[in-house]
Write a protein that holds these residues in place. Structure first.
Motif, mmCIF file in Angstrom:
data_model
loop_
_atom_site.group_PDB
_atom_site.id
_atom_site.type_symbol
_atom_site.label_atom_id
_atom_site.label_comp_id
_atom_site.label_asym_id
_atom_site.label_seq_id
_atom_site.Cartn_x
_atom_site.Cartn_y
_atom_site.Cartn_z
ATOM 1 N N ILE A 109 1.415 -2.435 -8.930
ATOM 2 C CA ILE A 109 1.668 -1.528 -7.807
ATOM 3 C C ILE A 109 1.906 -0.103 -8.275
ATOM 4 O O ILE A 109 2.130 0.786 -7.456
ATOM 5 C CB ILE A 109 2.847 -2.010 -6.928
ATOM 6 C CG1 ILE A 109 4.108 -2.194 -7.764
ATOM 7 C CG2 ILE A 109 2.458 -3.286 -6.184
ATOM 8 C CD1 ILE A 109 5.362 -2.475 -6.938
ATOM 9 N N ARG B 211 1.945 1.644 -3.602
ATOM 10 C CA ARG B 211 0.790 2.000 -4.440
ATOM 11 C C ARG B 211 0.366 3.455 -4.202
ATOM 12 O O ARG B 211 -0.024 4.150 -5.140
ATOM 13 C CB ARG B 211 -0.386 1.063 -4.160
ATOM 14 C CG ARG B 211 -0.164 -0.339 -4.703
ATOM 15 C CD ARG B 211 -1.382 -1.221 -4.503
ATOM 16 N NE ARG B 211 -2.446 -0.746 -5.377
ATOM 17 C CZ ARG B 211 -3.709 -0.551 -4.982
ATOM 18 N NH1 ARG B 211 -4.085 -0.781 -3.748
ATOM 19 N NH2 ARG B 211 -4.608 -0.112 -5.837
ATOM 20 N N LYS B 212 0.429 3.877 -2.965
ATOM 21 C CA LYS B 212 0.027 5.257 -2.641
ATOM 22 C C LYS B 212 0.849 6.260 -3.441
ATOM 23 O O LYS B 212 0.333 7.290 -3.871
ATOM 24 C CB LYS B 212 0.184 5.501 -1.142
ATOM 25 C CG LYS B 212 -0.342 6.835 -0.669
ATOM 26 C CD LYS B 212 -0.251 6.941 0.840
ATOM 27 C CE LYS B 212 -0.892 8.207 1.334
ATOM 28 N NZ LYS B 212 -0.875 8.277 2.806
ATOM 29 N N GLU C 234 0.815 -1.211 0.000
ATOM 30 C CA GLU C 234 0.000 0.000 0.000
ATOM 31 C C GLU C 234 0.854 1.268 0.000
ATOM 32 O O GLU C 234 0.483 2.260 -0.623
ATOM 33 C CB GLU C 234 -0.960 -0.002 1.190
ATOM 34 C CG GLU C 234 -2.070 -1.039 1.066
ATOM 35 C CD GLU C 234 -3.081 -0.730 -0.026
ATOM 36 O OE1 GLU C 234 -2.701 -0.365 -1.160
ATOM 37 O OE2 GLU C 234 -4.269 -0.842 0.253
ATOM 38 N N ASP D 152 0.373 4.354 -7.863
ATOM 39 C CA ASP D 152 -0.792 3.738 -8.505
ATOM 40 C C ASP D 152 -1.986 4.682 -8.463
ATOM 41 O O ASP D 152 -2.523 4.962 -7.395
ATOM 42 C CB ASP D 152 -1.143 2.420 -7.802
ATOM 43 C CG ASP D 152 -2.197 1.614 -8.532
ATOM 44 O OD1 ASP D 152 -2.828 2.132 -9.470
ATOM 45 O OD2 ASP D 152 -2.398 0.444 -8.148
ATOM 46 N N PRO E 45 -5.188 -3.923 -3.273
ATOM 47 C CA PRO E 45 -4.198 -4.711 -4.014
ATOM 48 C C PRO E 45 -4.824 -6.031 -4.480
ATOM 49 O O PRO E 45 -5.528 -6.699 -3.711
ATOM 50 C CB PRO E 45 -3.093 -4.969 -2.993
ATOM 51 C CG PRO E 45 -3.260 -3.919 -1.954
ATOM 52 C CD PRO E 45 -4.726 -3.605 -1.917
ATOM 53 N N TYR F 197 -4.981 3.583 -6.415
ATOM 54 C CA TYR F 197 -4.712 3.271 -5.006
ATOM 55 C C TYR F 197 -5.943 3.407 -4.101
ATOM 56 O O TYR F 197 -6.241 2.519 -3.316
ATOM 57 C CB TYR F 197 -3.569 4.159 -4.492
ATOM 58 C CG TYR F 197 -3.460 4.206 -2.996
ATOM 59 C CD1 TYR F 197 -2.982 3.114 -2.292
ATOM 60 C CD2 TYR F 197 -3.861 5.335 -2.287
ATOM 61 C CE1 TYR F 197 -2.886 3.152 -0.908
ATOM 62 C CE2 TYR F 197 -3.766 5.379 -0.911
ATOM 63 C CZ TYR F 197 -3.287 4.284 -0.224
ATOM 64 O OH TYR F 197 -3.208 4.317 1.141
ATOM 65 N N GLN F 198 -6.658 4.504 -4.202
ATOM 66 C CA GLN F 198 -7.797 4.735 -3.309
ATOM 67 C C GLN F 198 -9.086 4.088 -3.804
ATOM 68 O O GLN F 198 -10.091 4.110 -3.104
ATOM 69 C CB GLN F 198 -8.014 6.227 -3.102
ATOM 70 C CG GLN F 198 -6.889 6.869 -2.308
ATOM 71 C CD GLN F 198 -7.172 8.317 -1.999
ATOM 72 O OE1 GLN F 198 -7.574 9.083 -2.871
ATOM 73 N NE2 GLN F 198 -6.955 8.699 -0.750
#
Length: 172
Positions: A122, A22-23, A19, A26, A34, A29-30
C-alpha cells in the motif's frame, strides 16, 4: 520481450480505504490496482497460450479460497504492507506451483533465501523513520478486507509501468 507479472486483484467491498492510503503513499497508485503478487515481474518471449497452459496446469487442483487481510507492517526496501491473515497457505501454494517448469528460471534470487510472505503493498516510503511512523499510524486502522478468490490475472507491464491485463484465469 514482454514484461509480465502474475497477481490476484481482490475487489473488496471497502477497497476505497486501500485506495485512499495508496494514493498518498504508493508511487504505482495510478498504474496498477491493489493486488497480491504471485509471480514477480519477469521478461520473456512466451506466447499468451504457452503461459496460460502453464498456469492452468499449475492450478489444476486449486480451489477458490477465502482471502482476509488485516493489519499493517513494513518490509525491506521501504514497503508498507497490508497483511494476509487468511489465505496465506493457498497463496503460497499457488506461488510455489507457478514458479515451476517454464517460470522456474524467473524465480528471484531473494526467494531462495527467504520465504514468500503474501501481502498487499500500500506504499513505498524512502525515509525509514517516516515508514515507522506510518506503520504506527495505520495500526489504529481496524478495517478487515475480505473476499472469495476465484481468479488470478496476468498483467503486462507497459513501457510507462502501467498495468495491462493480458488474461484472467478462473480457479475451480
Amino acid at each position: 520481450m514482454v514484461q509480465r507479472c502474475i497477481m490476484i486483484f481482490p475487489k473488496f467491498q471497502n477497497n476505497n480505504l486501500i485506495e485512499e492510503i495508496r494514493k498518498q503513499h504508493d508511487p504505482l497508485y495510478q498504474l496498477v490496482d491493489p493486488h497480491v503478487t504471485l509471480v514477480f515481474p519477469f521478461h520473456s518471449d512466451f506466447s499468451k497460450d504457452q503461459l496460460r497452459e502453464h498456469i492452468v496446469s499449475a492450478l489444476k487442483d486449486i480451489n477458490t479460497f477465502y482471502l482476509k487481510i488485516y493489519g499493517v507492517s513494513g518490509g525491506s526496501g521501504g514497503y508498507l504492507f497490508l497483511n494476509v491473515i487468511e489465505g496465506k497457505d493457498e497463496l503460497s501454494e499457488i506461488h510455489n506451483r507457478l514458479y515451476t517448469g517454464m517460470l522456474e528460471q524467473y524465480k528471484p534470487d531473494f526467494l531462495y533465501n527467504t520465504d514468500y510472505i503474501p501481502h498487499m503493498t500500500i506504499g513505498r516510503i524512502a525515509d525509514k523513520e517516516e515508514l515507522e511512523r506510518l506503520i504506527e499510524h495505520y495500526k489504529t486502522m481496524n478495517e478487515t478486507f475480505e473476499e472469495l478468490i476465484k481468479e488470478i490475472s496476468v498483467e503486462i507491464i507497459g513501457d510507462d509501468e502501467e498495468s495491462i491485463i493480458e488474461m484472467t484465469i478462473e480457479i475451480n
